[in-house]
Design an enzyme around this catalytic site. Structure first.
Site, PDB file in Angstrom:
ATOM      1  N   THR A 139      -1.192  -9.640   3.927  1.00 37.87           N
ATOM      2  CA  THR A 139      -0.743  -8.646   5.038  1.00 37.87           C
ATOM      3  C   THR A 139      -1.075  -9.280   6.328  1.00 37.87           C
ATOM      4  O   THR A 139      -0.357  -9.272   7.308  1.00 37.87           O
ATOM      5  CB  THR A 139      -1.454  -7.423   5.058  1.00 37.87           C
ATOM      6  OG1 THR A 139      -1.008  -6.647   3.720  1.00 37.87           O
ATOM      7  CG2 THR A 139      -1.234  -6.603   6.047  1.00 37.87           C
TER       8      THR A 139
ATOM      9  N   LYS B 133       5.429  -2.654   7.664  1.00 40.14           N
ATOM     10  CA  LYS B 133       5.053  -3.102   6.381  1.00 40.14           C
ATOM     11  C   LYS B 133       5.401  -2.073   5.164  1.00 40.14           C
ATOM     12  O   LYS B 133       5.225  -0.920   5.417  1.00 40.14           O
ATOM     13  CB  LYS B 133       3.655  -3.436   6.061  1.00 40.14           C
ATOM     14  CG  LYS B 133       3.170  -3.757   4.744  1.00 40.14           C
ATOM     15  CD  LYS B 133       1.783  -3.920   4.574  1.00 40.14           C
ATOM     16  CE  LYS B 133       1.303  -3.979   3.288  1.00 40.14           C
ATOM     17  NZ  LYS B 133      -0.283  -4.097   3.262  1.00 40.14           N
TER      18      LYS B 133
ATOM     19  N   ARG C  70       5.540  -1.654   0.834  1.00 40.69           N
ATOM     20  CA  ARG C  70       5.007  -2.203  -0.607  1.00 40.69           C
ATOM     21  C   ARG C  70       5.832  -1.458  -1.677  1.00 40.69           C
ATOM     22  O   ARG C  70       5.626  -0.209  -1.603  1.00 40.69           O
ATOM     23  CB  ARG C  70       3.760  -2.183  -0.776  1.00 40.69           C
ATOM     24  CG  ARG C  70       3.129  -3.035  -1.741  1.00 40.69           C
ATOM     25  CD  ARG C  70       1.661  -2.709  -1.927  1.00 40.69           C
ATOM     26  NE  ARG C  70       0.963  -3.349  -0.944  1.00 40.69           N
ATOM     27  CZ  ARG C  70       0.330  -4.692  -0.645  1.00 40.69           C
ATOM     28  NH1 ARG C  70       0.808  -5.455  -1.787  1.00 40.69           N
ATOM     29  NH2 ARG C  70      -0.245  -4.878   0.256  1.00 40.69           N
TER      30      ARG C  70
ATOM     31  N   HIS D 262     -11.448   2.681   3.551  1.00 37.56           N
ATOM     32  CA  HIS D 262      -9.851   2.626   3.439  1.00 37.56           C
ATOM     33  C   HIS D 262      -9.190   3.886   4.158  1.00 37.56           C
ATOM     34  O   HIS D 262      -8.347   3.882   4.996  1.00 37.56           O
ATOM     35  CB  HIS D 262      -9.115   2.386   2.276  1.00 37.56           C
ATOM     36  CG  HIS D 262      -7.875   1.992   2.300  1.00 37.56           C
ATOM     37  ND1 HIS D 262      -7.493   0.950   2.826  1.00 37.56           N
ATOM     38  CD2 HIS D 262      -6.727   2.700   1.868  1.00 37.56           C
ATOM     39  CE1 HIS D 262      -5.912   0.548   2.880  1.00 37.56           C
ATOM     40  NE2 HIS D 262      -5.775   1.897   2.132  1.00 37.56           N
TER      41      HIS D 262
ATOM     42  N   GLY E 138     -25.782  -7.442 -23.869  1.00 34.49           N
ATOM     43  CA  GLY E 138     -24.857  -7.209 -22.919  1.00 34.49           C
ATOM     44  C   GLY E 138     -25.132  -5.834 -21.933  1.00 34.49           C
ATOM     45  O   GLY E 138     -24.692  -5.437 -20.850  1.00 34.49           O
TER      46      GLY E 138
ATOM     47  N   ASP F 269      -8.206  -5.031  10.048  1.00 31.20           N
ATOM     48  CA  ASP F 269      -8.007  -4.331   9.015  1.00 31.20           C
ATOM     49  C   ASP F 269      -9.116  -3.863   8.362  1.00 31.20           C
ATOM     50  O   ASP F 269     -10.233  -4.371   8.614  1.00 31.20           O
ATOM     51  CB  ASP F 269      -7.106  -4.975   7.977  1.00 31.20           C
ATOM     52  CG  ASP F 269      -6.365  -4.153   7.029  1.00 31.20           C
ATOM     53  OD1 ASP F 269      -6.620  -2.735   6.859  1.00 31.20           O
ATOM     54  OD2 ASP F 269      -5.435  -4.774   6.590  1.00 31.20           O
TER      55      ASP F 269
END
Length: 335
Positions: free
Chosen positions: A233, A200, A202, A130, A34, A225
Site C-alpha cells: 500500500t 485503493k 482490495r 486500526h 511445548g 498509516d
C-alpha cells in the site's frame, strides 16, 4: 508495578527507566512438550499492575503464542490478588478483522477482546489501533488507545524547514488518521499543510485503484498509516506521489511489521525515508535499508500513558502532545 514479558522487555526497560522504576521480576518457562507458564515473582495483591507485550510475529514465537502467554500471565496476576491489571499491547494483533466482509467471516477483533475479558483484564492500552471505534466497541473492559502522531510530527519538523508539505492518505480508510496528523503538523509548523488521497480497492487479495486527489508537485509528501506489513500500500502511494512531482516522500507507520516482501519496500528509492516506532523491534536489516529506516522510541509516550492511568489522569490530549519529556528518541538500527 510494571512487568514486561519476553519479546517486549527492551521497550519495558526503557519505559520503567522513565517512570523511575525497575521492572518487576517474573518467570516464564517453556516445557519440553511445548507448554508454557508465567508467574510474577513478587507479591501483587492489591497492586495496580501493568503488563507489557506487543503482539507481533517473530521467529521465536507467533502472534498466537504471545497472546496466549499474555493471557495466562494476566490470569495468574488476577488469581494472585492484583487490584487492577492493565494489558499494554503497543501493537494489538487482529485489529484489522473488525467486521465481516464476506459471508461467515469471523470478527476476530471481538473474539480477542473476549479472551482478555475472560482472564480478568481490567483495561487494555494500545497504540494506533486500526479502527478506533471498533476497538472501543469490542471491549467491555476499559479500552484506551493513544497515537504516536505527536512523536512523528516532532521528528518531521526539522525535515520540513523551508519546505511545503502535503499529507497523503494511502486509502480512504486512513483518511481520518491522515487528517489528524495533518492538523497537528499544520499547527506545529504554523503554516498550511496540504492534503491528498490515493484510491485503493482490495478484493480477493488483489489491490487496485489509480485515482489520486490532491496536489503534491514540488512538495514533501508524507504518507501515514497505522502499520506496514508487506509495504504494498505504501509503495503504490509513494510511486503515485513521485509520478505527480513530489519532491520527497516520507512513509510513517506506527507498527513496522515488515512481513513478506517488505525488504523490497525498504530498498525502494521512491522513499526518501521510512519512519516507524519501537512497538515492534526492527528485523535484521541490510545496509541499504538502514540508511532509509528510522525508528522512534515509544517509551516516552507509553511511560506518560502509564503515569496518567495510574494517577487517574486522562489520555485525551496525549496523542497530540509535542512536549513529551525526552521525545522523540531515535533508536539505533542494527544489521
Amino acid at each position: 508495578m510494571l512487568f514486561a514479558l519476553e519479546g517486549s522487555r527492551a521497550l519495558g526497560e526503557r519505559i520503567a527507566t522513565r517512570l523511575g522504576l525497575t521492572l518487576a521480576p517474573h518467570e516464564e518457562r517453556i516445557f519440553e512438550d511445548g507448554e508454557h507458564k508465567g508467574r510474577p515473582l513478587v507479591p501483587v495483591r492489591g497492586h495496580d499492575v501493568h503488563v507489557l507485550l506487543s503482539l507481533f510475529a517473530a521467529p521465536s514465537s507467533s502472534i498466537d503464542q504471545k497472546l496466549c502467554r499474555l493471557l495466562f500471565f494476566i490470569g495468574a496476576l488476577k488469581d494472585a490478588g492484583a487490584g487492577r491489571v492493565t494489558a499494554i499491547t503497543p501493537h494489538l494483533a487482529y485489529g484489522r478483522k473488525d467486521r465481516r466482509t464476506k459471508p461467515q467471516d469471523p470478527v476476530t477483533t471481538r473474539y480477542v477482546a473476549r479472551l482478555f475479558e475472560a482472564v480478568g483484564t481490567d483495561q487494555i492500552l494500545a497504540v494506533d489501533v486500526h479502527n478506533e471505534a471498533a476497538f472501543e466497541n469490542a471491549f467491555r473492559c476499559g479500552a484506551e488507545s493513544v497515537s504516536a502522531r505527536g512523536l512523528f510530527v516532532r521528528h518531521l519538523l526539522p525535515l520540513l524547514e523551508g519546505r511545503e508539505a502535503v499529507v497523503v492518505a494511502p486509502d480512504t480508510g486512513g483518511s481520518k488518521r491522515a487528517e489528524a496528523l495533518r492538523l497537528l503538523l499544520e499547527t506545529a509548523l504554523g503554516r498550511p499543510v496540504g492534503s491528498a488521497l490515493m484510491e485503493k480497492h482490495r478484493s480477493g487479495g488483489e489491490v487496485s485503484g489509480t485515482g489520486f486527489v490532491g496536489e503534491v508537485a514540488g512538495r514533501v509528501a508524507i504518507v501515514p498509516d497505522d502499520l506496514v506489513s508487506t509495504g504494498g500500500t505504501m509503495r503504490r502511494c509513494a510511486a503515485a506521489c513521485r509520478e505527480r512531482g513530489a519532491e520527497a516522500v516520507f512513509a510513517l507507520a506506527t507498527h513496522g511489521l515488515f512481513a513478506g516482501e517488505a525488504a523490497a519496500m525498504l530498498a525502494d528509492p521512491v522513499f526518501t525515508g521510512i519512519v516507524v516506532t519501537s512497538s515492534v523491534p526492527a528485523p535484521p536489516l541490510p545496509v541499504a535499508a538502514k540508511t532509509r529506516l528510522t525508528m522512534l522510541d515509544l517509551a516516552p509516550l507509553l511511560a506518560e500513558a502509564v503515569r496518567r492511568l495510574h494517577g487517574g489522569g486522562s489520555l485525551a490530549e496525549l496523542s497530540d502532545s509535542l512536549e513529551l519529556p525526552g521525545g522523540p528518541v531515535v533508536l539505533e538500527m542494527r544489521e
